[in-house]
Write a protein that holds these residues in place. Structure first.
Motif, short mmCIF file in Angstrom:
data_model
loop_
_atom_site.label_atom_id
_atom_site.label_comp_id
_atom_site.label_asym_id
_atom_site.label_seq_id
_atom_site.Cartn_x
_atom_site.Cartn_y
_atom_site.Cartn_z
N GLY A 113 -9.79 -10.57 10.74
CA GLY A 113 -8.58 -9.85 10.37
C GLY A 113 -7.35 -10.75 10.31
O GLY A 113 -7.20 -11.67 11.09
N GLN A 148 -17.82 -5.43 4.45
CA GLN A 148 -17.18 -4.33 5.17
C GLN A 148 -17.71 -4.25 6.60
O GLN A 148 -16.94 -4.10 7.54
N GLN A 187 -5.70 -0.73 12.68
CA GLN A 187 -7.01 -1.36 12.56
C GLN A 187 -6.81 -2.75 11.96
O GLN A 187 -5.76 -3.05 11.42
N TRP A 188 -7.84 -3.60 12.07
CA TRP A 188 -7.76 -4.92 11.46
C TRP A 188 -8.01 -4.81 9.96
O TRP A 188 -8.88 -4.09 9.51
N ASP A 189 -7.23 -5.54 9.18
CA ASP A 189 -7.40 -5.65 7.74
C ASP A 189 -7.38 -7.13 7.39
O ASP A 189 -6.92 -7.97 8.17
N PHE A 191 -5.77 -8.82 4.49
CA PHE A 191 -4.92 -8.83 3.30
C PHE A 191 -4.64 -10.26 2.84
O PHE A 191 -4.39 -10.50 1.67
N GLU A 196 -11.83 -3.93 -1.75
CA GLU A 196 -11.09 -2.94 -2.54
C GLU A 196 -11.14 -3.27 -4.02
O GLU A 196 -11.28 -4.43 -4.43
N GLY A 233 -13.64 -7.68 13.35
CA GLY A 233 -12.27 -7.46 12.91
C GLY A 233 -11.28 -8.45 13.47
O GLY A 233 -10.47 -9.01 12.77
N ASN A 257 -7.90 -5.12 1.05
CA ASN A 257 -9.03 -5.77 1.70
C ASN A 257 -9.98 -6.34 0.64
O ASN A 257 -9.97 -5.89 -0.51
N LYS A 279 0.83 -1.21 0.00
CA LYS A 279 0.00 0.00 0.00
C LYS A 279 0.86 1.26 0.00
O LYS A 279 0.38 2.33 -0.35
#
Length: 185
Positions: free
Chosen positions: A123, A112, A129-131, A133, A66, A119, A63, A21
């Motif tokens: 996550g 979302q 924050q929790w993502d 990926f 996205e 999360g 995420n 990112k």
């Protein structure tokens, strides 16, 4: 890309680590272009065999909701039925992690909200924050109940107590610890 023979059933796995990112919009566009190229590779497999068993997984640095993973990128969907209709679509297995398993179609907004509410459950990365990926996506050939396929609602993010702080966030590697060295409780 790796090809396997699982007791006579062909399986293709695409392992990914997409651009970081860091770099803003340029990196967003790079991830979207990588998604498009990968979608072409999946489509080629499905043109040969519409029920080809393909797993796409890895660190997407994005995420699930996205654009790099969406319609103008990889083409992932949260809809089990839609994935069967599009030649390059992939089913996003994050819907299989939910605390409240459901057979209904999830929208990106639903996913979302699930990430916001759960999360720590879904996550795979925490930085402010929790993502999510780290992801697993599959073709329709793996949605069947044949010899090799996805068992509904069987996925989970591994959460062992020794991996977490008391607040549930991931523990960091101790300073100076080599990458690849085992994490000790």
């Amino acid at each position: 890309e790796a090809s396997f023979d699982v007791q006579g059933t062909p399986l293709t796995v695409f392992v990914n680590h997409w651009p970081s990112k860091r770099g803003g919009r340029i990196r967003d566009e790079q991830r979207r272009l990588v998604g498009q190229k990968l979608a072409q590779l999946v489509q080629q497999k499905r043109q040969i065999d519409p029920l080809a068993k393909v797993i796409v997984l890895g660190d997407f640095n994005a995420n699930p909701t996205e654009e790099a993973l969406g319609p103008t990128g990889l083409g992932a969907t949260f809809d089990r039925h839609k994935v069967c209709q599009a030649p390059a679509a992939l089913y996003h297995t994050i819907t299989e992690i939910s605390d409240n398993p459901t057979s209904t179609t999830l929208t990106p907004q639903d996913v979302q909200a699930m990430m916001s509410q759960q999360g720590n459950l879904v996550g795979t990365l925490f930085h402010k924050q929790w993502d999510v990926f780290d992801q697993i996506l599959i073709t329709p050939g793996l949605l069947t109940t044949e010899s090799l396929g996805l068992t509904p609602h069987s996925l989970a993010v591994m959460r062992e107590p020794w991996m977490q702080t008391p607040s549930g966030k991931p523990k960091r590697f101790p300073k100076g610890q080599r990458s690849g060295a085992p994490l000790l409780p």
